[in-house]
Design a protein around this motif. Structure first.
Motif, short mmCIF file in Angstrom:
data_model
loop_
_atom_site.label_atom_id
_atom_site.label_comp_id
_atom_site.label_asym_id
_atom_site.label_seq_id
_atom_site.Cartn_x
_atom_site.Cartn_y
_atom_site.Cartn_z
N LEU A 2 -26.21 -1.05 1.89
CA LEU A 2 -25.81 -1.63 3.29
C LEU A 2 -24.17 -1.70 3.33
CD1 LEU A 2 -28.60 -3.93 4.10
CD2 LEU A 2 -28.32 -1.70 4.97
N VAL A 3 -23.77 -2.22 2.02
CA VAL A 3 -22.22 -2.58 2.14
C VAL A 3 -21.45 -1.04 2.04
CG1 VAL A 3 -20.50 -3.08 0.34
CG2 VAL A 3 -22.44 -4.80 1.06
N VAL A 4 -22.05 0.02 1.33
CA VAL A 4 -21.45 1.26 1.41
C VAL A 4 -21.54 1.85 2.54
CG1 VAL A 4 -21.62 3.70 0.38
CG2 VAL A 4 -21.78 1.53 -1.48
N LEU A 5 -22.76 1.87 3.09
CA LEU A 5 -22.88 2.14 4.74
C LEU A 5 -21.96 1.78 5.87
CD1 LEU A 5 -26.63 3.47 4.51
CD2 LEU A 5 -24.53 4.82 4.13
N PHE A 6 -22.08 0.33 5.77
CA PHE A 6 -21.64 -0.16 6.89
C PHE A 6 -20.29 -0.78 6.54
CE2 PHE A 6 -26.37 -0.58 7.81
CZ PHE A 6 -26.40 0.19 9.00
N PHE A 7 -19.92 -0.92 5.74
CA PHE A 7 -18.61 -1.82 5.51
C PHE A 7 -17.67 -0.69 4.80
CE2 PHE A 7 -21.46 -5.27 5.45
CZ PHE A 7 -20.55 -6.02 6.79
N ASP A 8 -17.72 0.43 4.66
CA ASP A 8 -16.89 1.58 4.06
C ASP A 8 -16.38 1.15 2.91
OD1 ASP A 8 -17.40 3.21 6.47
OD2 ASP A 8 -15.86 2.36 7.33
N PHE A 9 -17.12 0.58 1.96
CA PHE A 9 -16.85 0.37 0.67
C PHE A 9 -16.88 1.62 -0.18
CE2 PHE A 9 -16.47 -3.83 1.90
CZ PHE A 9 -16.01 -4.69 0.66
N SER A 10 -16.34 1.74 -1.15
CA SER A 10 -16.64 3.12 -2.12
C SER A 10 -17.75 2.44 -3.02
CB SER A 10 -15.46 3.51 -2.72
OG SER A 10 -14.93 2.75 -3.67
N ILE A 11 -18.27 3.49 -3.69
CA ILE A 11 -19.24 3.00 -4.66
C ILE A 11 -18.56 2.32 -6.11
CG2 ILE A 11 -21.04 3.81 -6.35
CD1 ILE A 11 -21.53 5.96 -4.39
N VAL A 12 -17.50 2.84 -6.28
CA VAL A 12 -16.74 1.91 -7.39
C VAL A 12 -16.29 0.57 -6.92
CG1 VAL A 12 -14.54 2.23 -8.73
CG2 VAL A 12 -15.86 3.92 -8.02
N GLN A 13 -16.09 0.39 -5.53
CA GLN A 13 -15.73 -0.96 -5.13
C GLN A 13 -17.06 -1.92 -5.18
OE1 GLN A 13 -13.88 0.16 -1.54
NE2 GLN A 13 -11.91 -0.47 -2.26
N ALA A 14 -18.01 -1.24 -4.72
CA ALA A 14 -19.21 -1.84 -4.34
C ALA A 14 -20.08 -2.55 -5.91
CB ALA A 14 -20.25 -0.93 -3.72
N VAL A 15 -19.71 -1.81 -6.92
CA VAL A 15 -20.70 -2.09 -8.12
C VAL A 15 -20.18 -3.62 -8.42
CG1 VAL A 15 -20.78 -1.51 -10.47
CG2 VAL A 15 -20.93 0.47 -8.69
N PRO A 16 -18.99 -3.98 -8.66
CA PRO A 16 -19.21 -5.46 -8.85
C PRO A 16 -19.51 -6.25 -8.01
CG PRO A 16 -16.91 -4.34 -9.03
CD PRO A 16 -17.81 -3.26 -8.36
N LEU A 17 -19.53 -6.15 -6.72
CA LEU A 17 -20.27 -6.92 -5.49
C LEU A 17 -21.89 -6.95 -5.90
CD1 LEU A 17 -19.78 -8.71 -3.27
CD2 LEU A 17 -19.75 -6.67 -2.02
N ILE A 18 -22.47 -5.62 -6.27
CA ILE A 18 -23.75 -5.69 -6.39
C ILE A 18 -24.14 -6.52 -7.78
CG2 ILE A 18 -25.34 -3.98 -7.21
CD1 ILE A 18 -24.25 -1.98 -5.27
N ALA A 19 -23.21 -6.33 -8.86
CA ALA A 19 -23.48 -7.26 -9.90
C ALA A 19 -23.42 -8.52 -9.77
CB ALA A 19 -22.37 -6.67 -10.98
N PHE A 20 -22.50 -9.19 -8.94
CA PHE A 20 -22.48 -10.65 -8.53
C PHE A 20 -23.62 -11.05 -7.87
CE2 PHE A 20 -21.06 -13.75 -5.56
CZ PHE A 20 -20.81 -14.74 -6.54
N MET A 21 -24.03 -9.95 -6.81
CA MET A 21 -25.27 -10.46 -6.06
C MET A 21 -26.31 -10.46 -7.21
SD MET A 21 -23.99 -11.24 -3.22
CE MET A 21 -25.49 -11.73 -2.64
#
Length: 115
Positions: free
Chosen positions: A70-89
């Motif tokens: 959802l973060v990648v699709l709706f907030f225009d994060f790249s996958i590289v930017q989303a990985v630390p956020l996913i790990a934190f979650m």
């Protein structure tokens, strides 16, 4: 060789509203061995077991994965930017899920013993 006799079809009779209702079981009652084990108590048995860290991790992994998509699709994060956020979650979801399940399990056990 082809079968010559036509199979007997079961009757479907509609009611006054035009709805066709199934006949239901008309044969003999199944024996104890033929019935499925668990029956209606299967869901209760699942909740009677204490929670595990492995189950919490699997649910957290699924939730973090959906969050990442959802973060990648709706907030225009790249996958590289989303990985630390996913790990934190994932780090947040695992203990949160475990202790929530533990609280629900303990509350259910107290209710079963008291009631």
């Amino acid at each position: 060789m082809a079968q010559t006799r036509k199979r007997r079809q079961s009757k479907h009779r509609g009611n006054a509203a035009g709805m066709v209702e199934a006949r239901g079981r008309t044969g003999r009652k199944p024996t104890d061995d033929e019935r499925k084990p668990g029956g209606k108590g299967g869901r209760q048995d699942r909740f009677a077991k204490p929670p595990t860290w492995q189950g919490s991790f699997q649910r957290a992994l699924l939730a973090a994965g959906i969050f990442g998509i959802l973060v990648v699709l709706f907030f225009d994060f790249s996958i590289v930017q989303a990985v630390p956020l996913i790990a934190f979650m994932l780090v947040v979801y695992v203990p949160l899920g475990y202790y929530t399940d533990l609280w629900i399990y303990n509350r259910r056990q107290k209710k079963l013993q008291g009631g």
